[in-house]
Design a protein around this motif. Structure first.
Motif, PDB file in Angstrom:
ATOM      1  N   GLY A   1      35.562  22.964  26.173  1.00 38.21           N
ATOM      2  CA  GLY A   1      36.206  23.377  27.415  1.00 38.21           C
ATOM      3  C   GLY A   1      36.401  24.867  27.530  1.00 38.21           C
ATOM      4  N   CYS A   2      36.104  25.626  26.454  1.00 36.22           N
ATOM      5  CA  CYS A   2      36.286  27.067  26.460  1.00 36.22           C
ATOM      6  C   CYS A   2      34.999  27.740  26.919  1.00 36.22           C
ATOM      7  CB  CYS A   2      36.657  27.574  25.066  1.00 36.22           C
ATOM      8  SG  CYS A   2      38.312  27.113  24.554  1.00 36.22           S
ATOM      9  N   THR A   3      34.992  28.252  28.121  1.00 33.13           N
ATOM     10  CA  THR A   3      33.832  28.973  28.618  1.00 33.13           C
ATOM     11  C   THR A   3      34.204  30.436  28.815  1.00 33.13           C
ATOM     12  OG1 THR A   3      34.458  28.393  30.895  1.00 33.13           O
ATOM     13  CG2 THR A   3      32.871  26.969  29.779  1.00 33.13           C
ATOM     14  N   THR A   4      33.247  31.293  28.630  1.00 35.28           N
ATOM     15  CA  THR A   4      33.495  32.715  28.801  1.00 35.28           C
ATOM     16  C   THR A   4      33.528  33.062  30.286  1.00 35.28           C
ATOM     17  OG1 THR A   4      31.149  33.308  28.818  1.00 35.28           O
ATOM     18  CG2 THR A   4      32.248  33.140  26.654  1.00 35.28           C
ATOM     19  N   LEU A   5      34.045  34.261  30.589  1.00 35.97           N
ATOM     20  CA  LEU A   5      34.061  34.717  31.973  1.00 35.97           C
ATOM     21  C   LEU A   5      32.640  34.837  32.508  1.00 35.97           C
ATOM     22  CD1 LEU A   5      36.823  37.484  31.803  1.00 35.97           C
ATOM     23  CD2 LEU A   5      37.003  35.215  32.816  1.00 35.97           C
ATOM     24  N   ALA A   6      31.730  35.288  31.655  1.00 31.11           N
ATOM     25  CA  ALA A   6      30.333  35.413  32.077  1.00 31.11           C
ATOM     26  C   ALA A   6      29.743  34.049  32.436  1.00 31.11           C
ATOM     27  CB  ALA A   6      29.512  36.069  30.971  1.00 31.11           C
ATOM     28  N   GLU A   7      30.073  33.035  31.660  1.00 29.52           N
ATOM     29  CA  GLU A   7      29.569  31.683  31.937  1.00 29.52           C
ATOM     30  C   GLU A   7      30.182  31.125  33.204  1.00 29.52           C
ATOM     31  OE1 GLU A   7      28.728  30.207  27.328  1.00 29.52           O
ATOM     32  OE2 GLU A   7      30.708  29.927  28.241  1.00 29.52           O
ATOM     33  N   GLU A   8      31.462  31.377  33.417  1.00 27.65           N
ATOM     34  CA  GLU A   8      32.126  30.911  34.638  1.00 27.65           C
ATOM     35  C   GLU A   8      31.502  31.567  35.865  1.00 27.65           C
ATOM     36  OE1 GLU A   8      36.289  31.640  34.301  1.00 27.65           O
ATOM     37  OE2 GLU A   8      36.561  30.300  32.591  1.00 27.65           O
ATOM     38  N   PHE A   9      31.228  32.863  35.751  1.00 25.71           N
ATOM     39  CA  PHE A   9      30.629  33.588  36.869  1.00 25.71           C
ATOM     40  C   PHE A   9      29.229  33.056  37.157  1.00 25.71           C
ATOM     41  CE2 PHE A   9      28.992  37.091  39.327  1.00 25.71           C
ATOM     42  CZ  PHE A   9      30.105  37.618  39.966  1.00 25.71           C
TER      43      PHE A   9
ATOM     44  N   GLY B   1      33.602  44.816  41.376  1.00 22.31           N
ATOM     45  CA  GLY B   1      34.687  45.656  40.889  1.00 22.31           C
ATOM     46  C   GLY B   1      34.710  45.765  39.375  1.00 22.31           C
ATOM     47  N   ASP B   2      35.794  46.336  38.866  1.00 18.09           N
ATOM     48  CA  ASP B   2      35.899  46.623  37.437  1.00 18.09           C
ATOM     49  C   ASP B   2      36.155  45.378  36.597  1.00 18.09           C
ATOM     50  OD1 ASP B   2      35.614  49.241  38.226  1.00 18.09           O
ATOM     51  OD2 ASP B   2      37.742  49.724  38.057  1.00 18.09           O
ATOM     52  N   GLY B   3      36.522  44.282  37.231  1.00 18.76           N
ATOM     53  CA  GLY B   3      36.736  43.046  36.491  1.00 18.76           C
ATOM     54  C   GLY B   3      37.950  43.106  35.593  1.00 18.76           C
ATOM     55  N   ASN B   4      37.734  42.874  34.310  1.00 19.93           N
ATOM     56  CA  ASN B   4      38.828  42.812  33.337  1.00 19.93           C
ATOM     57  C   ASN B   4      38.586  43.792  32.193  1.00 19.93           C
ATOM     58  OD1 ASN B   4      40.403  40.206  34.247  1.00 19.93           O
ATOM     59  ND2 ASN B   4      38.223  39.728  34.380  1.00 19.93           N
ATOM     60  N   PRO B   5      38.748  45.104  32.468  1.00 22.21           N
ATOM     61  CA  PRO B   5      38.474  46.089  31.407  1.00 22.21           C
ATOM     62  C   PRO B   5      39.470  46.047  30.259  1.00 22.21           C
ATOM     63  CG  PRO B   5      39.403  47.157  33.344  1.00 22.21           C
ATOM     64  CD  PRO B   5      39.103  45.741  33.736  1.00 22.21           C
ATOM     65  N   TRP B   6      40.703  45.606  30.561  1.00 17.90           N
ATOM     66  CA  TRP B   6      41.750  45.522  29.538  1.00 17.90           C
ATOM     67  C   TRP B   6      42.264  44.096  29.424  1.00 17.90           C
ATOM     68  CZ3 TRP B   6      42.848  49.808  26.672  1.00 17.90           C
ATOM     69  CH2 TRP B   6      42.489  51.053  27.193  1.00 17.90           C
TER      70      TRP B   6
ATOM     71  N   ASP C   1      35.094  41.021  27.167  1.00 16.45           N
ATOM     72  CA  ASP C   1      34.230  40.594  28.270  1.00 16.45           C
ATOM     73  C   ASP C   1      34.859  41.059  29.584  1.00 16.45           C
ATOM     74  OD1 ASP C   1      32.577  39.435  30.107  1.00 16.45           O
ATOM     75  OD2 ASP C   1      32.865  37.370  29.433  1.00 16.45           O
ATOM     76  N   PRO C   2      34.372  42.169  30.150  1.00 15.45           N
ATOM     77  CA  PRO C   2      34.976  42.697  31.384  1.00 15.45           C
ATOM     78  C   PRO C   2      34.514  42.004  32.660  1.00 15.45           C
ATOM     79  CG  PRO C   2      33.188  44.111  30.678  1.00 15.45           C
ATOM     80  CD  PRO C   2      33.312  43.046  29.617  1.00 15.45           C
ATOM     81  N   THR C   3      33.709  40.974  32.550  1.00 15.72           N
ATOM     82  CA  THR C   3      33.189  40.270  33.725  1.00 15.72           C
ATOM     83  C   THR C   3      34.315  39.855  34.675  1.00 15.72           C
ATOM     84  OG1 THR C   3      31.365  39.406  32.400  1.00 15.72           O
ATOM     85  CG2 THR C   3      31.799  38.311  34.489  1.00 15.72           C
ATOM     86  N   PRO C   4      34.168  40.076  35.987  1.00 17.63           N
ATOM     87  CA  PRO C   4      35.217  39.701  36.944  1.00 17.63           C
ATOM     88  C   PRO C   4      35.533  38.205  36.922  1.00 17.63           C
ATOM     89  CG  PRO C   4      33.624  41.166  37.961  1.00 17.63           C
ATOM     90  CD  PRO C   4      33.046  40.777  36.634  1.00 17.63           C
ATOM     91  N   ARG C   5      36.802  37.900  37.084  1.00 17.99           N
ATOM     92  CA  ARG C   5      37.224  36.504  37.220  1.00 17.99           C
ATOM     93  C   ARG C   5      37.051  36.017  38.659  1.00 17.99           C
ATOM     94  NH1 ARG C   5      40.262  34.510  33.019  1.00 17.99           N
ATOM     95  NH2 ARG C   5      40.969  36.034  31.469  1.00 17.99           N
ATOM     96  N   ASN C   6      37.312  36.921  39.591  1.00 16.59           N
ATOM     97  CA  ASN C   6      37.280  36.544  41.000  1.00 16.59           C
ATOM     98  C   ASN C   6      35.856  36.660  41.558  1.00 16.59           C
ATOM     99  OD1 ASN C   6      37.558  36.664  43.944  1.00 16.59           O
ATOM    100  ND2 ASN C   6      39.755  36.762  43.546  1.00 16.59           N
ATOM    101  N   PRO C   7      35.320  35.592  42.157  1.00 15.60           N
ATOM    102  CA  PRO C   7      33.943  35.626  42.657  1.00 15.60           C
ATOM    103  C   PRO C   7      33.825  36.156  44.086  1.00 15.60           C
ATOM    104  CG  PRO C   7      34.811  33.420  42.897  1.00 15.60           C
ATOM    105  CD  PRO C   7      35.917  34.255  42.272  1.00 15.60           C
ATOM    106  N   LEU C   8      34.767  37.006  44.510  1.00 18.12           N
ATOM    107  CA  LEU C   8      34.779  37.495  45.887  1.00 18.12           C
ATOM    108  C   LEU C   8      33.425  38.056  46.311  1.00 18.12           C
ATOM    109  CD1 LEU C   8      36.117  38.370  48.551  1.00 18.12           C
ATOM    110  CD2 LEU C   8      36.845  40.479  47.383  1.00 18.12           C
ATOM    111  N   VAL C   9      32.840  38.906  45.492  1.00 18.89           N
ATOM    112  CA  VAL C   9      31.586  39.549  45.891  1.00 18.89           C
ATOM    113  C   VAL C   9      30.458  38.530  46.030  1.00 18.89           C
ATOM    114  CG1 VAL C   9      29.856  41.267  45.221  1.00 18.89           C
ATOM    115  CG2 VAL C   9      32.292  41.766  44.938  1.00 18.89           C
ATOM    116  N   LEU C  10      30.438  37.537  45.158  1.00 18.38           N
ATOM    117  CA  LEU C  10      29.454  36.454  45.313  1.00 18.38           C
ATOM    118  C   LEU C  10      29.679  35.717  46.630  1.00 18.38           C
ATOM    119  CD1 LEU C  10      29.163  34.728  41.812  1.00 18.38           C
ATOM    120  CD2 LEU C  10      27.512  36.244  42.914  1.00 18.38           C
TER     121      LEU C  10
END
Length: 277
Positions: free
Chosen positions: A29-37, A77-82, A90-99
């Motif tokens: 059940g643990c997926t990375t932000l990149a996989e979710e995106f 956007g900058d996603g999750n730099p911190w 993994d700085p990949t954005p959580r929010n898929p707004l741009v998609l």
């Protein structure tokens, strides 16, 4: 006694099996932000690919559209730099707004991922500085530009329109001046003046290795510009960006009831229609 020992052994064995089974379920059940995106992009019928820029690899998501000589490029956007006060893995954005915005666009469009985002952080010369102080650096912009040039050449496109949300808007402006095919730039909730933004939030060194659009020459008058901001945006307050938008060559358009991520999908078709006029 042997039966009791056997029973106890069976209980312990069952516990071990249960723990292992639970751990397997947890890890599954643990997926990375990149996989979710990537999963969200797949839901929207977008095709994933990887292109190499001048220095970095970039994940891209492609959406077909009507026949056109103009390619629409979307930058996030900058996603999750911190995370928890330390550089994110993994700085990949959580929010898929741009998609979601790109999905509303009927033109041929490509989401171009930033260096070290979307699961390629361990490939090439990635370092956390490229999503921290140097997130809008010359190296980052040059690599993005190289990817976009490839897309234009491969697709036979003569023009490009750049769309960017938040930090992606900064990159869109920085790219416009070095891509002669650029006909329009649209930014949403973009921190167009890095110095003003950093000073307001007391993080003067946060972007010390980045290029600031507010101190660079204005964009060409031949480029159609639209810079949008949310009246309720507390991440990038519009009052801090109005002067920078004017410097670039266009007034800042403030939508009163919107914030940094809500509710840009509602007006996106109008934004695109205006661009086509």
């Amino acid at each position: 006694m042997n039966l009791i020992k056997l029973a106890k052994t069976g209980v312990h064995s069952s516990k071990r099996i249960f723990i292992i089974y639970a751990l397997v379920l947890f890890l599954a059940g643990c997926t990375t932000l990149a996989e979710e995106f990537a999963s969200k992009a797949a839901e929207l019928k977008m095709q994933r690919a990887v292109l190499t820029g001048s220095r970095f690899q970039h994940v891209i998501y492609i959406k077909t559209g009507y026949s056109s000589k103009t390619l629409h490029i979307y930058l996030d956007g900058d996603g999750n730099p911190w995370i928890a006060g330390r550089p994110s893995d993994d700085p990949t954005p959580r929010n898929p707004l741009v998609l979601n915005l790109m999905a509303l666009d009927a033109a041929p469009a490509v989401y171009v991922g930033r260096p070290c985002y979307h699961g390629v952080e361990s490939i090439g010369e990635c370092s956390s500085r490229f999503w921290l102080k140097e997130r809008y650096s010359e190296e980052v912009v040059a690599s993005l530009a190289a990817v976009i040039k490839q897309l234009l050449e491969q697709g036979g496109y003569q023009k490009v329109s750049l769309f960017g949300h938040s930090g992606g808007g900064v990159l869109a402006v920085l790219l416009a001046s070095r891509l002669p095919q650029t006909v329009s730039v649209v930014t949403v909730a973009a921190n167009l003046d890095l110095d003003a933004w950093a000073a307001a939030y007391g993080v003067d060194n946060e972007l010390s290795g980045s290029l600031n659009p507010a101190v660079l020459p204005p964009l060409s008058q031949l480029i159609h510009q639209r810079h949008y901001a949310g009246g309720k945006d507390e991440v990038v307050p519009p009052a801090l960006m109005a002067k920078a938008a004017l410097h670039l060559g266009a007034e800042l358009i403030v939508i009163d009831n919107y914030d940094h991520v809500c509710c840009w999908e509602r007006i996106w078709q109008n934004v695109l229609d205006e661009l086509a006029e």
